[in-house]
Design an enzyme around this catalytic site. Structure first.
Site, PDB file in Angstrom:
ATOM      1  N   HIS A   1       1.919  31.100 -15.397  1.00  0.00           N
ATOM      2  CA  HIS A   1       1.980  29.919 -16.199  1.00  0.00           C
ATOM      3  C   HIS A   1       3.422  29.139 -16.111  1.00  0.00           C
ATOM      4  CE1 HIS A   1      -1.919  30.881 -17.541  1.00  0.00           C
ATOM      5  NE2 HIS A   1      -1.404  32.222 -18.023  1.00  0.00           N
TER       6      HIS A   1
ATOM      7  N   HIS B   1      -7.590  28.163 -20.165  1.00  0.00           N
ATOM      8  CA  HIS B   1      -9.004  28.521 -19.757  1.00  0.00           C
ATOM      9  C   HIS B   1      -9.728  27.382 -20.117  1.00  0.00           C
ATOM     10  CE1 HIS B   1      -8.420  33.016 -19.577  1.00  0.00           C
ATOM     11  NE2 HIS B   1      -7.743  32.497 -18.660  1.00  0.00           N
TER      12      HIS B   1
ATOM     13  N   HIS C   1      -8.599  33.519 -10.240  1.00  0.00           N
ATOM     14  CA  HIS C   1      -8.014  33.524 -11.514  1.00  0.00           C
ATOM     15  C   HIS C   1      -7.068  32.651 -11.571  1.00  0.00           C
ATOM     16  CE1 HIS C   1      -8.457  33.888 -15.872  1.00  0.00           C
ATOM     17  NE2 HIS C   1      -7.270  34.105 -15.913  1.00  0.00           N
TER      18      HIS C   1
ATOM     19  N   ASP D   1      -6.279  29.222 -13.611  1.00  0.00           N
ATOM     20  CA  ASP D   1      -5.004  29.111 -14.487  1.00  0.00           C
ATOM     21  C   ASP D   1      -4.204  27.977 -14.142  1.00  0.00           C
ATOM     22  OD1 ASP D   1      -5.569  31.128 -16.410  1.00  0.00           O
ATOM     23  OD2 ASP D   1      -4.208  32.672 -15.442  1.00  0.00           O
TER      24      ASP D   1
END
Length: 311
Positions: free
Chosen positions: A270, A86, A243, A247
């Site tokens: 991720h 973030h 979001h 990321d």
């Protein structure tokens, strides 16, 4: 008005920024100090213990140690810093090239679960333009990584474009897809306030694994069986995929330089973001380093307001 291309030069923050908070997984208190940095420093973490620097860890994919629910960087001595995505997203989203991130814990504070608090602090501090030209990683040919139903690819592009699709087996999320041509203005208005999210059904399992110990309704969208548990609801339409885009901006920052590329991600996270960056850098024929156009002005200027007002 000057015709000078704003993105031609590298940037850093105009002054030091201090922030405190809690690690979302550790539940531990964290103190972070962001320091201005010289050109070509990049984004780097200084891990401290009792006021002494014990490690310097570049924000680079080669230092990735773990990708379970967050991005963790570390060195060979076992010193790590987690949940970096973030903060890195805020820095890259606002086109900040150089910053030293001093941190006294193993995890960047979660704040409100989004990048917005970091963006507000960075905007308040201002952004300073440096004399050195900005250098980009320019993608020359497609790079694609696939794991089961998840896949991601980087394609040649003159800017930085993100196209992200998610699909969760709950009507509260379902299939969501959004795409943006990234700029500081787009990041501020469309991406930075999107919060991390989790499922109430996973809470006990995560706690037993020593994860999500600092998660609560103030920093996470909690998804129940048939409703969003947060009283205020969602901040954006399709906040969940926004979001994931947030990321991705942070994870792709681990390429080490801003990308000139279009990124497409389907059912990723991720791990997939990291694997795509690794695949790109491993193929030296797929990219080159491109330099921003040369400009005449020699004196660094504060562009914090200029960026905000000029987009």
């Amino acid at each position: 008005m000057s015709n000078r291309f704003i993105g031609a030069r590298q940037t850093t923050i105009a002054r030091e920024i201090e922030v405190t908070g809690t690690g979302v997984h550790s539940g531990a208190p964290v103190s972070v100090i962001l320091h201005p940095a010289a050109a070509d420093t990049g984004l780097r973490f200084l891990v401290t213990k009792r006021g002494r620097v014990v490690a310097e860890i570049p924000a680079s994919v080669e230092y990735v140690k773990n990708l379970t629910l967050c991005t963790v960087l570390g060195n060979d001595a076992g010193i790590t810093v987690g949940t970096v995505e973030h903060l890195l997203s805020a820095l890259r989203g606002l086109a900040i090239d150089n910053c030293i991130i001093e941190i006294d814990s193993k995890e960047v504070p979660i704040m409100d679960g989004s990048a917005a608090p970091f963006v507000e602090m960075l905007d308040e501090a201002g952004i300073r333009e440096l004399a050195a030209p900005r250098r980009y990683i320019k993608v020359l040919r497609p790079i694609r990584v696939q794991e089961g139903e998840s896949w991601g690819e980087l394609l040649p592009h003159s800017g930085f474009h993100l196209d992200v699709e998610i699909d969760f087996p709950t009507p509260l999320i379902g299939k969501q897809r959004l795409s943006f041509e990234l700029s500081p203005g787009v990041f501020r208005n469309e991406i930075c306030r999107a919060r991390t999210f989790g499922f109430m059904s996973d809470v006990e399992r995560l706690w037993k694994a020593g994860l999500a110990l600092g998660a609560n309704l103030n920093n996470t969208i909690a998804i129940g069986d048939n409703k969003i548990m947060n009283r205020e609801g969602l901040r954006y339409p399709q906040e969940f995929v926004r979001h994931k885009i947030l990321d991705a901006v942070g994870d792709l920052a681990l390429a080490g330089k801003p990308l000139l590329a279009a990124y497409r991600s389907v059912k990723g996270g991720h791990r997939l973001n990291s694997l795509v960056v690794q695949a790109l850098l491993a193929d030296t024929q797929a990219w080159t380093v491109a330099q921003g156009p040369r400009v005449r002005e020699a004196k660094p200027v504060d562009i914090g307001f200029a960026i905000a007002a000029g987009e």
